[in-house]
Scaffold this active site. Structure first.
Site, short mmCIF file in Angstrom:
data_model
loop_
_atom_site.label_atom_id
_atom_site.label_comp_id
_atom_site.label_asym_id
_atom_site.label_seq_id
_atom_site.Cartn_x
_atom_site.Cartn_y
_atom_site.Cartn_z
N ARG A 1 11.60 -6.08 -15.32
CA ARG A 1 11.47 -6.59 -13.79
C ARG A 1 12.83 -5.91 -12.88
NH1 ARG A 1 12.20 -11.65 -14.46
NH2 ARG A 1 14.42 -11.63 -13.85
N TYR B 1 -1.17 -4.66 11.27
CA TYR B 1 -2.24 -4.89 10.27
C TYR B 1 -2.47 -6.28 9.96
CZ TYR B 1 -3.67 -5.30 5.41
OH TYR B 1 -4.40 -5.86 4.30
N ASP C 1 7.19 -0.19 9.88
CA ASP C 1 5.97 0.12 9.02
C ASP C 1 5.67 1.68 9.16
OD1 ASP C 1 3.82 0.67 7.38
OD2 ASP C 1 3.24 -1.43 7.72
N LYS D 1 -1.78 4.18 0.48
CA LYS D 1 -2.33 4.88 1.40
C LYS D 1 -1.92 6.61 1.24
CE LYS D 1 -3.92 1.12 3.11
NZ LYS D 1 -2.99 -0.15 2.52
#
Length: 384
Positions: free
Chosen positions: A46, A98, A172, A197
């Site tokens: 992790r 978004y 972003d 993306k």
């Protein structure tokens, strides 16, 4: 070193142990310790994984930041960044974000006492005025260009305002990638990506990335990444590194196709509204050219009322009706019913997000084929 070369060689992704030119997939949950007080730099997956660390070094170098962090999705990345803030803090956000980001701000973190002030961040005076009425603003969160209206905010100017008030600027950068825009060099403190993306580029994984500008922010995000646990898997880290290697050639082809598509749409009598920041008519055209390489592979548009939208979309054979963007294939969607359905209709109306707005992500197919596919579907859908 030019970014085209960095995309392939940055981040030390060659495996030192074997000489493999690709970093291996270290598919392990834990690591053998040398002793109670000594290990080989890795303790538990992790917190530490060599494949993920190679990706994190790569994105940090590409964005010219201090350190990178990889997460299981773009929203997982945003979650860890918002966890920097606490009850009573205020975040200033763009009015066009978004839908998943909007939902996290307004339906999740608002329940924990985080205040969200919405402002048109393309209006510098509105940003400045927001600080005059609130002394609790700790950060400004923007998309530039925004999703899906492609509004452009002046990153450098907003960063100066934020820093004058000891606030952070979070950008972003999903729509541009570091190949076309580098917000940290314009004054931002944190950069986010939905790496699903353009960075991945093949519509085959979910991933989120964060890059910090300072050591202090790196320490805080590292703590939150380990504490919240939304890390990217070794396999997806490997795939994302592979996808990033071709970012330049993919985007170069995409942008050629985008210009071809724009030329077609500008001449079409069935296109009543066209959103793209390279157009001289775009209100933020000059700012876009100033802070980017000058193009973007997304186009939003509205068709005239004499077009049957459902028939048009069903008539496409190459362009795929699907959410997401940035892949090698061209995708088209209706934001109001998908990516931005979480917005109340009155809010969509306020920001100008029409119910029939369409957003197309241009892929790397042969450009003329894309235009012909669009045109034949459009012609068949015109109501006689």
């Amino acid at each position: 070193m030019n970014i085209e070369t960095q995309l392939i060689h940055a981040g030390n992704t060659t495996d030192a142990a074997t000489g493999s030119v690709n970093v291996p997939i270290y598919q392990t949950s834990t690591y053998a310790q040398v002793s109670l007080t000594e290990n080989n730099g890795y303790l538990y997956a992790r917190a530490d994984n060599p494949t993920r660390h190679a990706l994190e070094r790569l994105i940090a170098e590409l964005e010219e930041g201090h350190k990178g962090f990889a997460f299981a999705s773009g929203l997982a990345a945003i979650n860890s960044v918002l966890a920097l803030f606490g009850q009573g803090d205020t975040i200033l956000t763009s009015d066009n974000l978004y839908g998943g980001t909007y939902r996290m701000f307004h339906q999740v973190y608002s329940r924990f006492g985080l205040n969200v002030n919405v402002v048109d961040t393309t209006d510098i005076e509105a940003v400045r005025a927001a600080f005059e009425v609130s002394n609790s603003i700790r950060a400004i969160y923007i998309e530039s260009p925004s999703n899906p209206l492609l509004d452009v905010s002046d990153i450098e100017a907003i960063a100066k305002i934020a820093h004058q008030h000891d606030a952070l600027l979070i950008v972003d950068n999903t729509f541009m990638s570091p190949y076309l825009q580098k917000p940290l060099n314009l004054g931002a403190d944190i950069v986010l990506h939905s790496a699903t993306k353009y960075l991945s580029g093949h519509s085959d994984l979910l991933a989120g990335l964060v890059v910090t500008k300072s050591e202090a922010l790196s320490e805080q995000i590292a703590f939150l990444q380990n504490s919240l646990g939304g890390i990217l898997s070794p396999n997806d880290s490997f795939l994302l590194i592979r996808g990033i290697k071709t970012l330049a050639v993919r985007l170069d082809r995409t942008l050629v196709n985008t210009q071809l598509f724009l030329d077609y749409l500008r001449q079409s009598k069935q296109v009543k509204q066209l959103y793209h920041p390279t157009l001289p008519s775009h209100p933020n055209h000059g700012i876009f050219l100033k802070q980017t390489k000058g193009n973007i592979g997304l186009i939003s548009f509205e068709l005239t009322s004499d077009v049957n939208i459902d028939q048009f979309l069903s008539g496409l054979s190459i362009i795929t009706l699907a959410v997401s963007l940035g892949g090698v294939e061209s995708l088209i969607c209706n934001p109001a019913s998908t990516t931005h359905a979480v917005y109340p209709e009155e809010e969509r109306n306020r920001i100008g997000l029409a119910n029939h707005l369409l957003r197309i992500s241009i892929g790397i197919e042969y450009g003329e084929d894309l235009v012909e596919d669009f045109d034949q579907a459009l012609q068949q859908a015109i109501i006689k």
